[in-house]
Design a protein around this motif. Structure first.
Motif, short mmCIF file in Angstrom:
data_model
loop_
_atom_site.label_atom_id
_atom_site.label_comp_id
_atom_site.label_asym_id
_atom_site.label_seq_id
_atom_site.Cartn_x
_atom_site.Cartn_y
_atom_site.Cartn_z
N HIS B 12 15.72 42.40 25.51
CA HIS B 12 15.67 40.98 25.87
C HIS B 12 15.77 40.89 27.38
O HIS B 12 16.68 41.50 27.96
CB HIS B 12 16.86 40.23 25.27
CG HIS B 12 16.74 39.96 23.82
ND1 HIS B 12 17.17 40.83 22.85
CD2 HIS B 12 16.25 38.89 23.15
CE1 HIS B 12 16.95 40.32 21.66
NE2 HIS B 12 16.39 39.13 21.81
N VAL B 13 14.91 40.14 28.01
CA VAL B 13 15.00 39.93 29.45
C VAL B 13 14.84 38.45 29.76
O VAL B 13 14.24 37.70 28.97
CB VAL B 13 13.96 40.74 30.24
CG1 VAL B 13 14.14 42.23 30.01
CG2 VAL B 13 12.54 40.30 29.89
N GLN B 14 15.34 38.08 30.91
CA GLN B 14 15.12 36.73 31.41
C GLN B 14 13.78 36.73 32.13
O GLN B 14 13.43 37.73 32.80
CB GLN B 14 16.23 36.34 32.39
CG GLN B 14 16.35 34.87 32.68
CD GLN B 14 16.93 34.07 31.54
OE1 GLN B 14 17.83 34.52 30.84
NE2 GLN B 14 16.39 32.88 31.34
N ASP B 18 12.52 42.54 35.55
CA ASP B 18 11.64 43.66 35.28
C ASP B 18 11.97 44.29 33.92
O ASP B 18 13.06 44.09 33.37
CB ASP B 18 11.80 44.74 36.36
CG ASP B 18 11.27 44.28 37.71
OD1 ASP B 18 11.42 45.05 38.68
OD2 ASP B 18 10.71 43.17 37.80
N PHE B 19 11.03 45.05 33.40
CA PHE B 19 11.17 45.69 32.09
C PHE B 19 10.54 47.07 32.14
O PHE B 19 9.47 47.26 32.75
CB PHE B 19 10.50 44.84 31.03
CG PHE B 19 10.14 45.57 29.75
CD1 PHE B 19 8.82 45.95 29.51
CD2 PHE B 19 11.10 45.87 28.81
CE1 PHE B 19 8.48 46.62 28.33
CE2 PHE B 19 10.78 46.53 27.64
CZ PHE B 19 9.45 46.92 27.40
N THR B 20 11.20 48.05 31.50
CA THR B 20 10.63 49.39 31.40
C THR B 20 10.83 49.94 30.00
O THR B 20 11.91 49.81 29.44
CB THR B 20 11.27 50.35 32.41
OG1 THR B 20 11.16 49.83 33.74
CG2 THR B 20 10.59 51.71 32.37
N THR B 21 9.81 50.56 29.46
CA THR B 21 9.91 51.28 28.19
C THR B 21 9.51 52.73 28.43
O THR B 21 8.60 53.00 29.22
CB THR B 21 9.05 50.64 27.09
OG1 THR B 21 9.06 51.50 25.93
CG2 THR B 21 7.62 50.42 27.52
N TYR B 22 10.20 53.63 27.74
CA TYR B 22 10.01 55.05 27.95
C TYR B 22 9.50 55.72 26.67
O TYR B 22 9.94 55.39 25.57
CB TYR B 22 11.33 55.70 28.37
CG TYR B 22 11.90 55.14 29.64
CD1 TYR B 22 12.79 54.07 29.61
CD2 TYR B 22 11.53 55.66 30.88
CE1 TYR B 22 13.31 53.54 30.79
CE2 TYR B 22 12.05 55.15 32.05
CZ TYR B 22 12.94 54.09 32.00
OH TYR B 22 13.45 53.56 33.15
N THR B 77 6.70 44.32 36.08
CA THR B 77 7.41 43.63 37.18
C THR B 77 7.38 42.12 36.93
O THR B 77 6.34 41.57 36.58
CB THR B 77 6.73 43.94 38.52
OG1 THR B 77 6.70 45.36 38.71
CG2 THR B 77 7.45 43.29 39.67
N ALA B 78 8.53 41.51 37.12
CA ALA B 78 8.62 40.04 37.01
C ALA B 78 8.00 39.54 35.71
O ALA B 78 6.95 38.87 35.71
CB ALA B 78 7.97 39.37 38.21
N THR B 79 8.66 39.84 34.60
CA THR B 79 8.11 39.49 33.29
C THR B 79 7.82 38.00 33.16
O THR B 79 8.48 37.15 33.77
CB THR B 79 9.09 39.89 32.16
OG1 THR B 79 10.37 39.30 32.42
CG2 THR B 79 9.22 41.39 32.06
N ARG B 106 10.06 46.48 21.41
CA ARG B 106 9.80 45.05 21.28
C ARG B 106 10.43 44.32 22.45
O ARG B 106 11.64 44.40 22.66
CB ARG B 106 10.38 44.53 19.97
CG ARG B 106 10.07 43.06 19.70
CD ARG B 106 10.64 42.61 18.38
NE ARG B 106 10.51 41.17 18.21
CZ ARG B 106 11.10 40.48 17.25
NH1 ARG B 106 11.86 41.10 16.36
NH2 ARG B 106 10.92 39.18 17.17
N LEU B 107 9.59 43.63 23.21
CA LEU B 107 10.04 42.89 24.39
C LEU B 107 10.13 41.40 24.08
O LEU B 107 9.16 40.81 23.60
CB LEU B 107 9.08 43.11 25.56
CG LEU B 107 9.32 42.25 26.80
CD1 LEU B 107 10.68 42.55 27.43
CD2 LEU B 107 8.19 42.44 27.82
#
Lengths: 115, 111
Positions: B12-14, B18-22, B77-79, B106-107
């Motif tokens: 979960h992001v605001q 930023d978001f990263t998946t590996y 970057t900057a979802t 899941r984002l």
């Protein structure tokens, strides 16, 4: 091209009934794949065909599942008899080739519910 | 057999973060592909990485392939709310001929 076409989009059936899912791949694609997606198991490859010939069916869960590809533009996935644990979204995908350079194009999926 | 693992399973992001998946493979990969699946939709191809250490960008998305070709990452970057969905990596093994999908990340983006 309309993309990969699947029918039906939704199927609700009772346990024990036969279910047939249909797929029309993108014209010119030599490979066709059947996947099953569930929350618990994610995206699983069930079987794939090359030039209408089944190549690897090691992902087919059991003998209740069978798949055919009678010609280059049509494939079916049949479940007989169906069970509640078969409830999932079934995707068909196709690609030009199998090696690392080819992407897979997925159809919209069939959401199967077995009660 | 070849296994492809993805972490995290959920994020979960605001909006604006930023978001990263590996993505990690148990074996060396010849290439890796990334797909996005919107809620209620189907996986759609995003990009393919082939070379060791390769980095590719698509607007706010940056994809990397590890030097050893056993791992990969996707960074956003900057979802934005349009980024919501499940991101899958899928790898081709050097010896195999199958595309193996990871479990997906899941984002979810809060506006």
């Amino acid at each position: 091209d309309a993309g990969v076409i699947q029918s039906p989009r939704h199927e609700v059936t009772e346990m024990g009934q036969e279910v047939t899912l249909r797929c029309k791949p993108i014209s010119g694609h030599d490979y066709l794949f059947w996947y099953r997606q569930t929350m618990m198991r994610g995206l699983e490859l069930l079987i794939y065909f090359n030039n209408n010939v089944p190549i690897d069916d090691s992902g087919m869960p059991e003998d209740r599942f069978s798949a055919k590809m009678p010609n280059a533009s049509f494939s079916t996935l049949k479940i007989q008899p169906s069970e509640p644990r078969d409830s999932a979204v079934y995707f068909c995908a196709s690609s030009f080739g199998l090696d690392a350079t080819y992407e897979q194009y997925f159809g919209p999926g069939t959401r199967l519910t077995v009660t | 057999g070849q296994q492809v693992m993805q972490i995290p399973q959920y994020q979960h992001v605001q909006e604006g973060e930023d978001f990263t998946t590996y993505c990690n493979s148990s074996t060396t990969l010849s290439n890796i592909q990334w797909y996005k699946q919107r809620p209620g939709g189907h996986p759609v191809f995003l990009i393919q990485l082939v070379k060791s250490g390769e980095v590719k960008k698509q607007k706010r998305l940056t994809f990397q392939f590890g030097e050893a070709k056993k791992n990969s990452s996707l960074h956003i970057t900057a979802t934005q709310t349009t980024d919501v969905g499940t991101y899958f990596c899928a790898g081709f093994g050097n010896a195999g001929n199958m595309l193996t999908f990871g479990g997906g990340t899941r984002l979810m983006v809060k506006p």
